[in-house]
Design a protein around this motif. Structure first.
Motif, mmCIF file in Angstrom:
data_model
loop_
_atom_site.group_PDB
_atom_site.id
_atom_site.type_symbol
_atom_site.label_atom_id
_atom_site.label_comp_id
_atom_site.label_asym_id
_atom_site.label_seq_id
_atom_site.Cartn_x
_atom_site.Cartn_y
_atom_site.Cartn_z
ATOM 1 N N HIS A 146 0.862 -1.181 0.000
ATOM 2 C CA HIS A 146 0.000 0.000 0.000
ATOM 3 C C HIS A 146 0.896 1.228 0.000
ATOM 4 N N THR A 147 0.605 2.174 -0.874
ATOM 5 C CA THR A 147 1.332 3.432 -0.902
ATOM 6 C C THR A 147 0.506 4.466 -1.644
ATOM 7 N N ASP A 187 2.232 7.014 -3.016
ATOM 8 C CA ASP A 187 3.210 7.547 -3.963
ATOM 9 C C ASP A 187 4.131 6.417 -4.425
ATOM 10 N N HIS A 190 4.242 4.990 -7.312
ATOM 11 C CA HIS A 190 3.624 4.027 -8.224
ATOM 12 C C HIS A 190 4.499 3.731 -9.439
ATOM 13 N N SER A 191 5.175 4.751 -9.955
ATOM 14 C CA SER A 191 6.019 4.527 -11.139
ATOM 15 C C SER A 191 7.224 3.650 -10.791
ATOM 16 N N TYR A 225 7.292 1.207 -8.500
ATOM 17 C CA TYR A 225 6.824 -0.165 -8.357
ATOM 18 C C TYR A 225 6.353 -0.764 -9.678
ATOM 19 N N ALA A 226 5.892 0.072 -10.609
ATOM 20 C CA ALA A 226 5.500 -0.425 -11.935
ATOM 21 C C ALA A 226 6.682 -1.066 -12.648
ATOM 22 N N PRO A 285 -1.192 -0.967 -11.706
ATOM 23 C CA PRO A 285 -1.602 0.339 -11.170
ATOM 24 C C PRO A 285 -2.432 0.149 -9.893
ATOM 25 N N PRO A 286 -2.421 1.160 -9.041
ATOM 26 C CA PRO A 286 -3.093 1.006 -7.742
ATOM 27 C C PRO A 286 -4.607 0.871 -7.850
ATOM 28 N N ASP A 314 -6.172 4.013 -5.428
ATOM 29 C CA ASP A 314 -5.043 4.914 -5.210
ATOM 30 C C ASP A 314 -3.970 4.419 -4.251
ATOM 31 N N ARG A 315 -4.115 3.259 -3.609
ATOM 32 C CA ARG A 315 -3.145 2.849 -2.605
ATOM 33 C C ARG A 315 -2.626 1.423 -2.748
ATOM 34 N N LEU A 345 -1.296 -1.882 -4.410
ATOM 35 C CA LEU A 345 -0.622 -2.361 -5.608
ATOM 36 C C LEU A 345 -0.295 -3.839 -5.435
#
Length: 142
Positions: A113-114, A116, A118-119, A121-122, A128-129, A132-133, A135
């Motif tokens: 969970h985060t 921010d 996201h890029s 971890y991608a 994508p989350p 929003d949190r 992943l």
């Protein structure tokens, strides 16, 4: 274990600088301020795996990640950070790689969970989350 220019990464739990982890989580992390020192200590002790990022010149710990796992097929990534003075040099990417790509959980389904990052971890196959949190990276069946 992996290295990035100027940094090394180690999963030796005895090497973790708990004062660095406590200071970051209690002062800098938007997600960790509710915890007291005892809770942080218990989370480190109960982790399936921890990885520290260490500055090669000074030997000081500048980053950290911990994971919870069943040890067979899934893991949860938590408390990933690199101190602000060391960001932008590849240490964060190498820290995540050391945890999920270089260790015993390379083929696991990983979750986190985060709000921010996201890029970052991608780059490791996280979708994508969700809301929003959340992943997730699917397990890699061999």
């Amino acid at each position: 274990m992996r290295s990035a220019q100027g940094y090394e990464f180690d999963d030796d739990a005895a090497r973790i600088d708990r004062d660095v982890v406590w200071r970051f989580l209690s002062e800098d992390a938007y997600w960790g301020r509710w915890r007291d020192r005892d809770i942080v200590e218990r989370q480190i002790d109960g982790a399936w795996r921890v990885v520290g990022a260490y500055h090669q010149e000074t030997g000081s710990m500048v980053g950290f990640a911990r994971a919870l796992s069943d040890g067979v097929s899934l893991a949860y990534l938590a408390d990933v950070f690199v101190e602000s003075a060391h960001r932008g040099r590849g240490a964060g990417k190498a820290l995540v790689a050391a945890m999920i790509e270089d260790g015993p959980g390379v083929n696991f389904r990983w979750m986190l969970h985060t709000v921010d990052g996201h890029s970052l971890y991608a780059k490791f196959g996280f979708a994508p989350p969700d809301h929003d949190r959340y992943l997730e990276r699917p397990e890699r069946l061999g």
